[in-house]
Design an enzyme around this catalytic site. Structure first.
Site, PDB file in Angstrom:
ATOM      1  N   ASP A 178     -11.695   2.496   3.666  1.00 18.02           N
ATOM      2  CA  ASP A 178     -12.086   1.086   3.603  1.00 18.02           C
ATOM      3  C   ASP A 178     -13.598   0.943   3.455  1.00 18.02           C
ATOM      4  O   ASP A 178     -14.082  -0.144   3.090  1.00 18.02           O
ATOM      5  CB  ASP A 178     -11.683   0.373   4.905  1.00 18.02           C
ATOM      6  CG  ASP A 178     -10.417  -0.447   4.782  1.00 18.02           C
ATOM      7  OD1 ASP A 178     -10.149  -0.947   3.682  1.00 18.02           O
ATOM      8  OD2 ASP A 178      -9.725  -0.593   5.806  1.00 18.02           O
ATOM      9  N   LYS A 193       0.842  -1.202   0.000  1.00 21.35           N
ATOM     10  CA  LYS A 193       0.000   0.000   0.000  1.00 21.35           C
ATOM     11  C   LYS A 193       0.872   1.244   0.000  1.00 21.35           C
ATOM     12  O   LYS A 193       0.606   2.203  -0.732  1.00 21.35           O
ATOM     13  CB  LYS A 193      -0.935   0.004   1.220  1.00 21.35           C
ATOM     14  CG  LYS A 193      -2.124  -0.924   1.063  1.00 21.35           C
ATOM     15  CD  LYS A 193      -2.871  -1.130   2.370  1.00 21.35           C
ATOM     16  CE  LYS A 193      -3.883  -2.255   2.197  1.00 21.35           C
ATOM     17  NZ  LYS A 193      -4.374  -2.803   3.453  1.00 21.35           N
ATOM     18  N   GLN A 214      -5.187  -1.529   9.411  1.00 22.88           N
ATOM     19  CA  GLN A 214      -5.037  -2.874   8.850  1.00 22.88           C
ATOM     20  C   GLN A 214      -5.668  -3.912   9.778  1.00 22.88           C
ATOM     21  O   GLN A 214      -5.410  -3.925  10.985  1.00 22.88           O
ATOM     22  CB  GLN A 214      -3.538  -3.167   8.645  1.00 22.88           C
ATOM     23  CG  GLN A 214      -3.239  -4.473   7.934  1.00 22.88           C
ATOM     24  CD  GLN A 214      -3.704  -4.505   6.486  1.00 22.88           C
ATOM     25  OE1 GLN A 214      -3.725  -3.489   5.801  1.00 22.88           O
ATOM     26  NE2 GLN A 214      -4.089  -5.677   6.022  1.00 22.88           N
TER      27      GLN A 214
HETATM   28  N1  GUN Z   1      -6.884  -6.887   5.828  1.00 24.36           N
HETATM   29  C1  GUN Z   1      -7.074  -7.631   4.699  1.00 24.36           C
HETATM   30  N2  GUN Z   1      -7.774  -6.934   3.787  1.00 24.36           N
HETATM   31  C2  GUN Z   1      -8.027  -5.724   4.332  1.00 24.36           C
HETATM   32  C3  GUN Z   1      -8.699  -4.557   3.862  1.00 24.36           C
HETATM   33  O1  GUN Z   1      -9.232  -4.495   2.747  1.00 24.36           O
HETATM   34  N3  GUN Z   1      -8.728  -3.504   4.722  1.00 24.36           N
HETATM   35  C4  GUN Z   1      -8.176  -3.565   5.960  1.00 24.36           C
HETATM   36  N4  GUN Z   1      -8.284  -2.491   6.734  1.00 24.36           N
HETATM   37  N5  GUN Z   1      -7.551  -4.629   6.430  1.00 24.36           N
HETATM   38  C5  GUN Z   1      -7.472  -5.699   5.613  1.00 24.36           C
END
Ligand code: GUN
Length: 296
Positions: free
Chosen positions: A121, A54, A98
């Site tokens: 998200d 990311k 996350q």
């Molecule tokens: N962990 C795995 N996929 C995601 C996601 O799309 N967003 C977040 N915040 N954590 C994750």
């Protein structure tokens, strides 16, 4: 029939290029730089890889990336205080915590502390409610990526029969809401659905998001249907580690009209849509027009 392969990797590169172009224009014309803050608590190896990717993608499109790594024992009060400070920071337009969080932290409480306007998200309860009532919201990245690929392939989706297999809050439910928003006739199927194969065979659009390796087989696919495989399952076959989707690719591709592969299908779209959401959040925060084609 052999299905057209929907190349998510190439499509995601196009989305990232569109985001980068818009970011450059925001800088030139408005003196703005969208910023994304990512919070990682603990040492989960998969989460560390996601966060690293990311960060790299955020920088690549010209945005500011703010990484906050906290140790696994971080208390709730400290994490909430960090979120409060990111909510108040005008350089931060998107916040992502996350998941999964360590067990001692209440994920719902933490996610709902994020300013809904910065919730890239789309997990905050306000955004869930806005999406469910057809109002402007932040939309979860993976279903948004699937929607973009479907619109690109079909043009208009109105009137198509869509079956979403899986009812998670992160993919299945928001995916169904988005397809409904585009006037599909939507069915949500799941592990307790009776005669799942028959339900799936009604689908013009079949989205598999169950988290079970190769569960959707060719006999469950209507000839000519579009199959979107959200699954990412690590399995061992013939003594080798392998990544497979929720769809049995070979048998489904022999019947479908179009299909996303794993890897290289939905996966790359998720980060591209996270960047798109951060750009959207920045535009909204500054009263500017939203980027065309990058929102629901
Ligand atoms: N962990 C795995 N996929 C995601 C996601 O799309 N967003 C977040 N915040 N954590 C994750």
């Amino acid at each position: 029939m052999t299905a057209k392969v929907i190349d998510g990797k190439a499509f995601a590169a196009t989305v990232r290029a569109q985001v980068a172009e818009h970011v450059a224009r925001l800088h030139e014309e408005n003196g703005l730089q969208p910023g994304l803050a990512v919070v990682l608590v603990g040492e989960d190896p998969a989460s560390k890889v996601y966060v690293r990717n990311k960060h790299a993608s955020t920088i690549e499109v010209g945005m500011a990336s703010f990484e906050h790594r906290l140790d696994a024992e971080t208390g709730e009060a400290e994490l909430l205080a960090l979120i409060d400070s990111l909510n108040a920071d005008p350089k931060v337009h998107g916040i992502l915590v996350q998941l999964p969080l360590p067990a001692h932290l209440n994920s719902e409480l933490v996610i709902n502390r994020i300013d809904p306007a910065k919730d890239v998200d789309g997990f905050h309860i306000s955004n869930v409610g806005l999406l469910g009532t057809g109002q402007k919201s932040m939309v979860p990245c993976t279903p948004l990526g699937c929607l973009m690929m479907l619109r690109d392939h079909h043009g208009k989706l109105a009137g198509l029969n869509a079956v979403v297999v899986g009812r998670s809050n992160i993919v299945g439910k928001p995916m169904a809401q988005l397809l409904l928003g585009d006037s599909c006739t939507v069915t949500i199927a799941h592990s307790r659905t009776k005669d799942l194969a028959e339900v799936c065979r009604r689908a013009d659009i079949l989205v598999a998001a169950v988290g079970r390796p190769e569960m959707i087989t060719g006999d469950m696919v209507r000839p000519g249907a579009t199959v979107i495989d959200v699954g990412i399952n690590r399995i061992e076959r013939d003594g080798k580690a392998k990544l497979v989707g929720d769809v049995h690719y070979a048998s489904a591709a022999a019947v479908a009209g179009a299909i996303t592969p794993v890897p290289g299908g939905v996966g790359p779209m998720t980060i591209a849509c996270l960047l798109a959401n951060t750009l959207t959040a920045c535009c909204r925060a500054n009263g500017l027009a939203e980027p065309e084609g990058l929102t629901a």
